[in-house]
Design a protein around this motif. Structure first.
Motif, mmCIF file in Angstrom:
data_model
loop_
_atom_site.group_PDB
_atom_site.id
_atom_site.type_symbol
_atom_site.label_atom_id
_atom_site.label_comp_id
_atom_site.label_asym_id
_atom_site.label_seq_id
_atom_site.Cartn_x
_atom_site.Cartn_y
_atom_site.Cartn_z
ATOM 1 N N THR A 14 56.770 -144.762 2.076
ATOM 2 C CA THR A 14 57.948 -144.395 1.517
ATOM 3 C C THR A 14 58.369 -145.604 0.376
ATOM 4 O O THR A 14 59.395 -144.964 0.539
ATOM 5 N N GLU A 19 55.008 -143.611 -2.279
ATOM 6 C CA GLU A 19 54.971 -141.983 -1.743
ATOM 7 C C GLU A 19 54.875 -141.399 -2.361
ATOM 8 O O GLU A 19 53.750 -140.503 -2.737
ATOM 9 N N LEU A 22 50.866 -141.295 -1.286
ATOM 10 C CA LEU A 22 50.823 -139.608 -0.775
ATOM 11 C C LEU A 22 51.058 -138.255 -0.752
ATOM 12 O O LEU A 22 50.304 -137.801 -0.145
ATOM 13 N N ASP A 23 51.886 -138.113 -1.776
ATOM 14 C CA ASP A 23 51.923 -136.815 -2.373
ATOM 15 C C ASP A 23 50.814 -136.700 -3.158
ATOM 16 O O ASP A 23 50.001 -135.168 -3.213
ATOM 17 N N THR A 38 55.435 -144.315 9.425
ATOM 18 C CA THR A 38 56.735 -145.066 8.853
ATOM 19 C C THR A 38 58.125 -145.166 9.733
ATOM 20 O O THR A 38 57.464 -145.027 10.997
ATOM 21 N N LEU A 42 58.477 -138.114 7.630
ATOM 22 C CA LEU A 42 58.061 -137.628 6.352
ATOM 23 C C LEU A 42 58.064 -136.546 6.602
ATOM 24 O O LEU A 42 57.860 -135.676 8.005
ATOM 25 N N ASN A 50 52.359 -138.685 10.886
ATOM 26 C CA ASN A 50 53.231 -139.379 10.897
ATOM 27 C C ASN A 50 53.748 -140.516 11.645
ATOM 28 O O ASN A 50 54.899 -139.856 12.335
#
Length: 213
Positions: A14, A19, A22-23, A38, A42, A50
């Motif tokens: 995060t 971020e 992760l994408d 996290t 998410l 997650n």
């Protein structure tokens, strides 16, 4: 030599760089599993696991094999609240994450450090980053990639005044001290993840910018 990891563990998903990374991971057709613990949930994805909670509490509960791990953890002394709290995150928690990733079968760890990391530094921040690097080296990783970016540029949820003021200048500084966009760093980390190179590799910020283009 290039390889294609299929099962990935990521900490700090995060965060500013996490971020973007992760994408990228979730868009890669070769990746079948992304394990991303996290603090806050998410968005759901077919290949995303997650667990939600404090990372220190979640680490012992993580299960299933992984091929590779990314550590995008990092804070500031101001955010952490004290030097001891900063050390607990940027050194102790990073080292604990590395240890758990190794236990889950990861053979390659990629970690975000800092451009001036040095165990002998008189600057506390840089010294802790250097100690973190040394702690990970002691874990016996078949492949350890240490990324040392300069000032990270990008839109944060929590705008840091000092970074906001320094960002325009950081874009103008030549060489490895020039600021680096978080999305560029994320692309560089993914490219480095695809390379198989035994031992420890330290990648400075100018090379990260080149790799992330």
């Amino acid at each position: 030599m290039y390889l294609t990891p299929q099962r990935v563990l990521i900490a700090g998903a995060t965060g500013l760089t996490g971020e973007h990374l992760l994408d990228r991971l979730l868009s890669e057709p070769t990746i079948s599993r992304v394990l991303a613990p996290t603090r806050r949930p998410l968005a759901e994805h077919a290949h995303l696991e997650n667990p939600v909670g404090e990372l220190a509490d979640l680490l012992p509960t993580l299960a299933g094999n992984v091929d590779i791990a990314f550590c995008c953890l990092g804070t500031t002394i101001k955010q952490a609240g004290s030097e001891a709290a900063f050390r607990a995150i940027d050194l102790e928690l990073v080292a604990a994450f590395g240890k758990r990733a190794r236990e889950l079968g990861a053979r390659h760890l990629l970690v975000i450090s800092a451009i001036s990391a040095d165990t002998g530094s008189s600057v506390f921040y840089n010294r802790v980053k250097g100690e973190m690097e040394e702690a990970l080296k002691q874990q016996g990783w078949p492949q350890l990639t240490i990324a040392r970016p300069s000032l990270l540029l990008g839109e944060r949820l929590d705008q840091r005044l000092g970074e906001r003021l320094a960002a325009p200048l950081a874009r103008l500084i030549p060489g490895k001290y020039k600021g680096i966009e978080a999305c560029t760093l994320a692309r560089a980390l993914w490219r480095l993840a695809l390379e198989e190179q035994d031992g420890v590799r330290v990648v400075e910020s100018d090379d990260l910018r080149r790799l992330g283009k």
